[in-house]
Design an enzyme around this catalytic site. Structure first.
Site, mmCIF file in Angstrom:
data_model
loop_
_atom_site.group_PDB
_atom_site.id
_atom_site.type_symbol
_atom_site.label_atom_id
_atom_site.label_comp_id
_atom_site.label_asym_id
_atom_site.label_seq_id
_atom_site.Cartn_x
_atom_site.Cartn_y
_atom_site.Cartn_z
ATOM 1 N NE ARG A 117 49.163 -54.064 -24.892
ATOM 2 C CZ ARG A 117 49.794 -54.517 -23.813
ATOM 3 N NH1 ARG A 117 49.570 -53.977 -22.637
ATOM 4 N NH2 ARG A 117 50.654 -55.505 -23.911
ATOM 5 N N PRO A 118 48.619 -49.470 -29.918
ATOM 6 C CG PRO A 118 47.229 -48.026 -31.103
ATOM 7 C CD PRO A 118 47.198 -49.237 -30.215
ATOM 8 C CB VAL A 119 53.513 -46.253 -30.072
ATOM 9 C CG1 VAL A 119 53.830 -47.538 -29.324
ATOM 10 C CG2 VAL A 119 53.955 -46.350 -31.534
ATOM 11 C CG ASN B 295 52.478 -52.647 -15.069
ATOM 12 O OD1 ASN B 295 53.218 -53.262 -15.835
ATOM 13 N ND2 ASN B 295 51.210 -52.965 -14.909
ATOM 14 C CB CYS C 73 50.687 -59.672 -23.023
ATOM 15 S SG CYS C 73 51.253 -60.596 -21.592
ATOM 16 N NE ARG D 157 51.888 -51.005 -24.996
ATOM 17 C CZ ARG D 157 51.798 -50.444 -26.189
ATOM 18 N NH1 ARG D 157 52.321 -51.049 -27.236
ATOM 19 N NH2 ARG D 157 51.197 -49.279 -26.352
ATOM 20 C CG ASP E 257 46.877 -55.743 -15.905
ATOM 21 O OD1 ASP E 257 46.629 -56.053 -17.084
ATOM 22 O OD2 ASP E 257 47.847 -55.022 -15.585
#
EC number: 2.5.1.7
Length: 447
Positions: free
Chosen positions: A126-128, A28, A121, A97, A314
């Site tokens: 998981r909006p922006v 990440n 995934c 993403r 995670d």
């Protein structure tokens, strides 16, 4: 069909692990730092980059923008002196993403960006919207039509303006997107309720190494004073705390003694605390080395996932696998993402006793797990099945390796080096048994 799509992992469980494993660079961090390299008009050398499908895909997104990118081993070189297009390719961004986060860097450099809505995934919405509202607060015009986000900065200068932005939730992606956008903005930007994850700090340190003016990364308030341009950099990313946590849990469930190097123990505080809580001994051998010792008994515990510095979402799936063999009843509450407990039904195929209600899993420990065919539904769910398979009696066959390869750098090879009986077979499950019987037996797997 890719190799991962056509492959399965076969694990003969019930064997202790032993030895040393070096943890790879943080996935990440790598993805967002590659996006951050677009802020620089010079050369960026990024070291300690893991070998992952997601990293390869992010490289394809960056190259599609006309940026020069090369890779050798764990080093990626990016030169974004010329970004030839502001339009990211739909077919790539919708698969990853993190590639959407590059919108902040592209908009800061060019004053215009076109970015498809992201993929990755399937673990809930998981909006922006936080990204969009933040960019709008900095003066950008943003419209989303037909799955495409179009953004531009009005005016002849095309430069974003500093702003005070409060994030409704401490979103990692929004924090990173807006921090990158603010590095080249005119004036001061203050991000309140910002994400505090180590990867956010890593991105900030990368940008600061290029000349950005960023203060407060790692706290809930980040202040960025824009500068006209950023310069070349040679930077090494942090180790992957989730990979480290996965190997710690693998050691715990197999009652093993293993050593992890290239770790940052400070990044693992909530996980280490929970492992000790259930009876596992973990020793800090040095500032970048941890040793785990086998536990006589694993005890049940309760977990609530939270943004950093809380227990990481995670690690929820891998830890659930561990708790299937703990004595007593455990409760796991997934409070970060919805729809992230689908691995429970697959763990039950291995003999676990898990009941799911909403975003909460009730785990009753069982004496043993038994190998069976299972399917990984997302990245961390796949890791949980690997962990369970290492402890299960008999053979476990795992499909869905394209998820696993998105976030773990050769996990099967590293586990083999620790003594695990694990094979990656490039055939469909129906034919895999024949291939293994004809070519290799569990006892002959290299350790």
């Amino acid at each position: 069909m890719t190799e991962a799509d056509s492959s399965v992992l076969q694990i003969w469980g019930g064997h202790p692990l032993q030895g040393h494993v070096k943890i790879s660079g943080a996935k990440n961090s790598a993805l967002v730092i590659m996006a951050g390299a677009l802020l620089c008009s010079g050369d960026c050398r990024i070291r300690n980059v893991p070998l992952l499908a997601d990293v390869e895909r992010m490289g394809e997104v960056i190259s599609a923008l006309g940026v020069r990118l090369t890779r050798q081993a764990d080093i990626i070189d990016i030169n974004a002196s010329e970004i030839k297009t502001s339009k990211a390719p739909y077919e790539l961004v919708t698969q990853l993403r993190a590639s959407f986060f590059a919108i902040g860097a592209i908009l800061a450099r060019l004053g215009v960006a076109q970015m498809p809505l992201p993929g990755g995934c399937a673990i809930g919405a998981r909006p922006v919207d936080l990204h969009v509202r933040g960019l709008q607060a900095m003066g950008a015009e943003v419209q989303i039509e037909h799955g495409i986000c179009n953004a531009y900065v009005p005016g002849s200068g095309g430069r974003l303006k500093g702003a005070k932005i409060y994030l409704d939730t401490p979103s990692v992606g929004a924090t990173e997107t807006l921090m990158m956008a603010a590095t080249l903005a005119d004036g001061e930007t203050i991000l309140e309720n910002a994400a505090r994850e180590p990867e956010v700090v890593d991105l900030a340190n990368f940008c600061k190494a290029m000349g950005a003016n960023i203060q407060g990364a790692g706290t809930s308030t980040i202040t960025i004073v824009g500068v006209p341009k950023l310069h070349s950099v040679d930077y090494s990313i942090i180790p992957d705390r989730i990979e480290a946590g996965t190997f710690l849990v693998a050691g715990a469930i197999t009652r093993s003694e293993i050593t992890l190097s290239s770790v940052v123990p400070e990044h693992l505080i909530p996980l280490i605390a929970k492992l000790r809580d259930i009876g596992v001994t973990i020793i800090e051998e040095s500032p970048d080395c941890l040793r785990i010792l086998p536990a006589e008994i694993l005890k049940a515990t309760d977990i609530d996932t939270l943004p950093h510095p809380g227990f990481p979402t995670d690690m929820q799936a891998p830890f659930m696998a561990l708790l299937t063999l703990a004595e007593g009843d455990s409760i796991i509450n997934e409070s970060v993402f919805e729809n992230r407990l689908r691995h429970a039904s697959e763990l039950n195929r291995l003999g676990a006793d898990i009941r799911v209600k909403g975003n909460t899993a009730f785990v009753r420990g069982v004496p043993l797990l038994s190998g069976a065919p299972v399917i990984g539904t997302d990245l961390r769910a796949s890791a949980a099945l690997v962990i369970a398979g290492l402890a299960a009696e008999g053979k476990t066959t795992i499909q869905g390796l394209h998820h696993l390869d998105r976030g773990y750098d050769q996990i099967d090879v590293k586990l083999q080096q620790l003594g695990a009986k694990i094979l990656r077979v490039r055939e469909e499950p129906a034919n895999a048994e024949v291939a293994v019987n004809n070519n290799v037996s569990p006892a002959s797997i290299s350790t």
